[in-house]
Design a protein around this motif. Structure first.
Motif, short mmCIF file in Angstrom:
data_model
loop_
_atom_site.label_atom_id
_atom_site.label_comp_id
_atom_site.label_asym_id
_atom_site.label_seq_id
_atom_site.Cartn_x
_atom_site.Cartn_y
_atom_site.Cartn_z
N ILE A 143 1.36 5.97 -16.35
CA ILE A 143 1.69 5.15 -15.35
C ILE A 143 0.80 5.23 -14.16
CG2 ILE A 143 3.30 4.01 -13.62
CD1 ILE A 143 5.45 5.10 -15.25
N VAL A 144 -0.28 4.16 -13.98
CA VAL A 144 -0.97 4.01 -12.87
C VAL A 144 -0.49 3.10 -11.72
CG1 VAL A 144 -3.54 3.39 -11.97
CG2 VAL A 144 -3.02 4.36 -14.22
N ASP A 145 -0.43 3.47 -10.43
CA ASP A 145 0.26 2.67 -9.68
C ASP A 145 -0.42 2.78 -8.23
OD1 ASP A 145 1.73 4.65 -7.58
OD2 ASP A 145 2.39 5.11 -9.47
N PHE A 146 -0.23 1.85 -7.23
CA PHE A 146 -0.73 1.56 -5.96
C PHE A 146 0.20 0.94 -4.97
CE2 PHE A 146 -1.60 -2.34 -7.76
CZ PHE A 146 -1.51 -3.37 -6.79
N GLN A 147 0.19 1.43 -3.70
CA GLN A 147 0.72 0.68 -2.62
C GLN A 147 0.29 0.79 -1.50
OE1 GLN A 147 4.36 2.78 -1.39
NE2 GLN A 147 3.78 4.73 -2.80
N GLY A 148 0.45 -0.13 -0.41
CA GLY A 148 -0.23 -0.29 0.71
C GLY A 148 0.50 -1.04 1.87
N LEU A 149 0.11 -0.69 3.18
CA LEU A 149 0.75 -1.43 4.14
C LEU A 149 -0.24 -1.57 5.22
CD1 LEU A 149 3.67 -2.17 5.04
CD2 LEU A 149 3.77 0.03 6.38
N TRP A 150 -0.46 -2.81 5.79
CA TRP A 150 -1.26 -3.09 6.94
C TRP A 150 -0.77 -3.70 8.15
CZ3 TRP A 150 -6.22 -1.18 7.24
CH2 TRP A 150 -6.97 -1.84 8.17
N ASN A 151 -0.84 -3.33 9.27
CA ASN A 151 -0.49 -4.04 10.37
C ASN A 151 -1.05 -5.33 10.86
OD1 ASN A 151 -0.04 -2.95 14.02
ND2 ASN A 151 1.39 -4.06 12.60
N ILE A 152 -0.33 -6.38 10.76
CA ILE A 152 -0.84 -7.70 11.27
C ILE A 152 -0.82 -7.83 12.64
CG2 ILE A 152 -0.75 -10.09 10.83
CD1 ILE A 152 0.36 -9.65 8.15
N ASN A 205 -2.55 1.73 5.46
CA ASN A 205 -2.96 2.82 4.57
C ASN A 205 -2.65 2.33 3.19
OD1 ASN A 205 -3.99 5.32 3.60
ND2 ASN A 205 -2.58 6.52 5.06
N ILE A 206 -3.30 2.99 2.22
CA ILE A 206 -3.20 2.58 0.90
C ILE A 206 -2.93 4.13 -0.04
CG2 ILE A 206 -5.82 2.43 0.30
CD1 ILE A 206 -5.16 0.43 -1.79
N ALA A 207 -2.14 4.01 -1.04
CA ALA A 207 -1.74 5.13 -1.66
C ALA A 207 -2.15 4.95 -3.15
CB ALA A 207 -0.35 5.86 -1.62
N ILE A 208 -2.67 5.70 -4.09
CA ILE A 208 -2.68 5.65 -5.56
C ILE A 208 -2.13 6.59 -6.04
CG2 ILE A 208 -4.97 4.54 -5.30
CD1 ILE A 208 -6.33 7.12 -5.78
N GLY A 209 -1.46 6.37 -7.23
CA GLY A 209 -0.64 7.52 -8.11
C GLY A 209 -0.86 7.33 -9.47
N LEU A 210 -0.20 8.43 -10.05
CA LEU A 210 -0.39 8.72 -11.48
C LEU A 210 1.13 9.29 -11.73
CD1 LEU A 210 -3.57 10.53 -12.43
CD2 LEU A 210 -2.83 8.16 -12.91
N GLY A 211 1.80 8.81 -13.02
CA GLY A 211 2.89 9.26 -13.48
C GLY A 211 3.25 9.26 -14.86
#
Length: 245
Positions: free
Chosen positions: A77-86, A29-35
């Motif tokens: 602040i603009v940010d993002f984070q994500g994780l992917w199962n290999i 999944n991937i997330a986007i954020g504002l702060g």
């Protein structure tokens, strides 16, 4: 050297949104954020300096920009984070942010001799991380990671002016880490170790340079950092089916 001082730094408040849900988020999944970053830290902290001027007197002056408790600006602040199962136990992670500081200078004197370096700038900041995380099936909750990290301050802000004194540049680091999850609480320890440190020419450096004598300002970089964080996951409550009596 100045005396020791302490205080509250700038505070950041933000929120993120995970884009995928259900079956679409099964592999990752991937997330986007504002702060917003609030200027709660003292950006004009002072201390005593000894042996100043030719008379060797004691003076109270603002401390260096690198140890000010805040930058004096309200940042977006603009940010993002994500994780992917290999595979079953290996995951690719990535995250980053960019902080926009539209304010140009904060009015704090630098005590530097050049006129265009007399006031401290309010710079943008950024960071990007990526790497591989491995979980252990036999020790539930334990994981280790290894990745790379780039962080720094740009020469020119994305919004607003870039005058005033700043130390732009970037650091490229290798970042080993370890984490442990117990219930809804996760503790993470990361120790980024710098491989490349580049203090780039700032706006004032370029203005003060000549073809025969280029100016490249001072800087100091840490060899490594120690980052520890605690995260608490708030699980979603499942509605209880209505039962008739």
């Amino acid at each position: 050297m100045p005396y020791y001082f302490k205080g509250l730094g700038d505070i950041r408040i933000g929120a993120g949104y995970w884009i995928l849900s259900g079956e679409k988020a099964k592999k990752g999944n991937i997330a986007i954020g504002l702060g917003i970053k609030f200027p709660t830290g003292d950006y004009a902290a002072t201390s005593k300096f000894y042996n100043q001027r030719t008379e060797g007197i004691e003076e109270v002056k603002t401390v260096d920009q690198s140890i000010q408790l805040g930058d004096g600006g309200t940042g977006l602040i603009v940010d993002f984070q994500g994780l992917w199962n290999i595979t079953n136990t290996y995951f690719w992670y990535y995250d980053g942010f960019y902080m926009f500081n539209s304010k140009e200078t904060k009015g704090t004197p630098t005590n530097r001799r050049r006129e265009n370096e007399a006031i401290m700038s309010v710079p943008d900041e950024y960071a990007v991380r990526t790497g591989v995380f491995k979980s252990f099936e036999k020790i539930h909750g334990l994981g280790i990671s290894l990745g790379g990290r780039v962080e720094g301050r740009p020469v020119h802000d994305a919004i607003g002016g870039s005058n005033g004194f700043r130390r732009p540049g970037y650091i490229v680091s290798v970042e080993p880490g370890i984490s442990y999850m117990k219930g809804n609480v996760t503790g993470t320890l990361n120790v980024p170790i710098a491989l490349i440190r580049n203090r780039t020419q700032g706006v004032t450096d370029i203005e003060n340079s000549t073809p025969d004598e280029p100016v490249h300002g001072d800087a100091a970089f840490a060899d490594y950092l120690i980052n520890f964080s605690l995260a608490w996951r708030i699980p979603r409550k499942v509605a209880t089916p209505f039962k008739s009596l």
